[in-house]
Write an enzyme that holds these catalytic residues in place. Sequence first.
Site, PDB file in Angstrom:
ATOM      1  N   ASN A   9       0.869  -1.177   0.000  1.00 39.13           N
ATOM      2  CA  ASN A   9       0.000   0.000   0.000  1.00 39.13           C
ATOM      3  C   ASN A   9       0.909   1.230   0.000  1.00 39.13           C
ATOM      4  O   ASN A   9       1.471   1.592   1.031  1.00 39.13           O
ATOM      5  CB  ASN A   9      -0.879  -0.044   1.266  1.00 39.13           C
ATOM      6  CG  ASN A   9      -1.711   1.208   1.443  1.00 39.13           C
ATOM      7  OD1 ASN A   9      -1.818   2.034   0.539  1.00 39.13           O
ATOM      8  ND2 ASN A   9      -2.305   1.354   2.625  1.00 39.13           N
ATOM      9  N   TRP A  10       1.043   1.850  -1.165  1.00 33.78           N
ATOM     10  CA  TRP A  10       1.970   2.991  -1.278  1.00 33.78           C
ATOM     11  C   TRP A  10       1.419   4.248  -0.605  1.00 33.78           C
ATOM     12  O   TRP A  10       2.125   5.209  -0.420  1.00 33.78           O
ATOM     13  CB  TRP A  10       2.237   3.315  -2.746  1.00 33.78           C
ATOM     14  CG  TRP A  10       2.974   2.260  -3.497  1.00 33.78           C
ATOM     15  CD1 TRP A  10       3.308   1.000  -3.065  1.00 33.78           C
ATOM     16  CD2 TRP A  10       3.487   2.369  -4.837  1.00 33.78           C
ATOM     17  NE1 TRP A  10       3.984   0.328  -4.050  1.00 33.78           N
ATOM     18  CE2 TRP A  10       4.103   1.143  -5.151  1.00 33.78           C
ATOM     19  CE3 TRP A  10       3.470   3.378  -5.796  1.00 33.78           C
ATOM     20  CZ2 TRP A  10       4.714   0.908  -6.378  1.00 33.78           C
ATOM     21  CZ3 TRP A  10       4.063   3.151  -7.024  1.00 33.78           C
ATOM     22  CH2 TRP A  10       4.685   1.925  -7.317  1.00 33.78           C
ATOM     23  N   LYS A  11       0.132   4.261  -0.332  1.00 36.48           N
ATOM     24  CA  LYS A  11      -0.530   5.449   0.229  1.00 36.48           C
ATOM     25  C   LYS A  11      -0.274   6.649  -0.693  1.00 36.48           C
ATOM     26  O   LYS A  11      -0.160   6.460  -1.895  1.00 36.48           O
ATOM     27  CB  LYS A  11      -0.063   5.691   1.663  1.00 36.48           C
ATOM     28  CG  LYS A  11      -0.192   4.415   2.514  1.00 36.48           C
ATOM     29  CD  LYS A  11      -0.018   4.635   3.973  1.00 36.48           C
ATOM     30  CE  LYS A  11      -0.170   3.303   4.700  1.00 36.48           C
ATOM     31  NZ  LYS A  11      -0.087   3.411   6.143  1.00 36.48           N
ATOM     32  N   HIS A  98      -9.447   1.106   5.153  1.00 36.07           N
ATOM     33  CA  HIS A  98      -8.155   1.332   5.800  1.00 36.07           C
ATOM     34  C   HIS A  98      -8.356   2.301   6.968  1.00 36.07           C
ATOM     35  O   HIS A  98      -9.177   3.212   6.887  1.00 36.07           O
ATOM     36  CB  HIS A  98      -7.149   1.901   4.793  1.00 36.07           C
ATOM     37  CG  HIS A  98      -5.758   1.920   5.350  1.00 36.07           C
ATOM     38  ND1 HIS A  98      -5.326   2.916   6.186  1.00 36.07           N
ATOM     39  CD2 HIS A  98      -4.724   1.053   5.227  1.00 36.07           C
ATOM     40  CE1 HIS A  98      -4.075   2.650   6.549  1.00 36.07           C
ATOM     41  NE2 HIS A  98      -3.688   1.526   5.978  1.00 36.07           N
ATOM     42  N   GLU A 100      -6.770   4.759   7.928  1.00 37.68           N
ATOM     43  CA  GLU A 100      -6.609   6.185   7.581  1.00 37.68           C
ATOM     44  C   GLU A 100      -7.882   6.719   6.933  1.00 37.68           C
ATOM     45  O   GLU A 100      -8.260   7.869   7.147  1.00 37.68           O
ATOM     46  CB  GLU A 100      -5.382   6.354   6.663  1.00 37.68           C
ATOM     47  CG  GLU A 100      -4.088   6.170   7.458  1.00 37.68           C
ATOM     48  CD  GLU A 100      -2.929   5.588   6.674  1.00 37.68           C
ATOM     49  OE1 GLU A 100      -2.945   5.627   5.430  1.00 37.68           O
ATOM     50  OE2 GLU A 100      -1.989   5.079   7.326  1.00 37.68           O
ATOM     51  N   GLU A 170      -5.150  -4.892  10.881  1.00 39.83           N
ATOM     52  CA  GLU A 170      -4.131  -3.866  11.062  1.00 39.83           C
ATOM     53  C   GLU A 170      -4.396  -3.124  12.369  1.00 39.83           C
ATOM     54  O   GLU A 170      -5.224  -2.204  12.408  1.00 39.83           O
ATOM     55  CB  GLU A 170      -4.180  -2.860   9.914  1.00 39.83           C
ATOM     56  CG  GLU A 170      -3.953  -3.476   8.554  1.00 39.83           C
ATOM     57  CD  GLU A 170      -3.413  -2.453   7.561  1.00 39.83           C
ATOM     58  OE1 GLU A 170      -2.288  -2.624   7.091  1.00 39.83           O
ATOM     59  OE2 GLU A 170      -4.112  -1.466   7.286  1.00 39.83           O
ATOM     60  N   GLY A 176       2.607   2.485  10.723  1.00 38.96           N
ATOM     61  CA  GLY A 176       3.541   3.597  10.512  1.00 38.96           C
ATOM     62  C   GLY A 176       4.244   4.043  11.783  1.00 38.96           C
ATOM     63  O   GLY A 176       4.866   5.107  11.815  1.00 38.96           O
ATOM     64  N   SER A 216       3.609  -1.895  10.413  1.00 36.46           N
ATOM     65  CA  SER A 216       5.069  -1.945  10.599  1.00 36.46           C
ATOM     66  C   SER A 216       5.654  -3.329  10.313  1.00 36.46           C
ATOM     67  O   SER A 216       6.589  -3.778  10.978  1.00 36.46           O
ATOM     68  CB  SER A 216       5.453  -1.469  12.002  1.00 36.46           C
ATOM     69  OG  SER A 216       5.039  -0.125  12.194  1.00 36.46           O
TER      70      SER A 216
HETATM   71  P1  PGA Z   1       2.931   0.407   7.620  1.00 28.96           P
HETATM   72  O1  PGA Z   1       1.461   0.580   7.017  1.00 28.96           O
HETATM   73  O2  PGA Z   1       3.481  -0.879   7.079  1.00 28.96           O
HETATM   74  O3  PGA Z   1       3.697   1.614   7.141  1.00 28.96           O
HETATM   75  O4  PGA Z   1       2.797   0.382   9.107  1.00 28.96           O
HETATM   76  C1  PGA Z   1       0.600  -0.519   6.856  1.00 28.96           C
HETATM   77  C2  PGA Z   1      -0.723  -0.057   6.284  1.00 28.96           C
HETATM   78  O5  PGA Z   1      -1.175   1.026   6.658  1.00 28.96           O
HETATM   79  O6  PGA Z   1      -1.329  -0.745   5.444  1.00 28.96           O
END
Ligand code: PGA
Length: 253
Positions: A9-11, A98, A100, A170, A176, A216
């Site tokens: 997931n590049w966001k 997600h 976010e 998650e 992150g 992470s």
């Molecule tokens: P991260 O993000 O690996 O940077 O913690 C995972 C995600 O949000 O899918």
Amino acid sequence: MRKHIVAGNWKMNCTFTEADELVEGIMEQLEQKDLDSNTILVVCPPYPYLEMTTDYANDSYFAVGAQNVAAEERGAFTGEVSAEMLESMEIDYCIVGHSERRAYYGETDRVVATKVDRLLAHGLKPIVCVGEVLEEREAGRQLEVVKTQVEQSLFHLSAEQMQEVVIAYEPVWAIGTGKTATPEQAQEIHAHIRSLLAGKYGQAVADEISILYGGSCKPSNAKELFACPDIDGGLIGGASLKADDFIAIALSF
Ligand code: PGA
């Protein structure tokens, strides 16, 4: 045997040139290293880079996913991208729910459920994210929070539809932050999700559904996470922005 899936997931990262270099880097790594035939690699770039990524994917060994989709079918929804559009571009997967999107854009389980329906109607596989925030874990409510998310976003589906879905656990406190869930913490929730699925759809269906861990996940911890019986891969944020780390994770089964 359940499919192993490692999705990047590049966001909201990368310029066009950086995205191009990253996909090329992934292709180079894939040429040098042999992924297990049971492992599916999914690259989820921002929308504007989907076409470029699918062009590469056509002569390589990865699938392409979007990071979000509109809840509406089509029409006057400025700035939105529909499941029909993604289908017409031969996109295979799409992340939904997600944390976010839940935290910054008010995406509720009800919205997630609608997006899942749109994706399935257009032949895409939803990667549905669930997970508790830190205060919920500290209050010991993680099992209950994840149960509600799974039930409300997915349990309206038929068993046949459910088999097209990928679930990603998650824990929000691990995303992150560099703080990964321990394999024991992750396995506990993954087993919980699978038992919820078994209760609703039967053990045979539950055993077919890939449940990914995200938060992470990196080359140094992927092996011990993926060794857990109910962890079938990862949804990778930060570490998917480096081709060698991303592929190292995909080789961690
Ligand atoms: P991260 O993000 O690996 O940077 O913690 C995972 C995600 O949000 O899918």
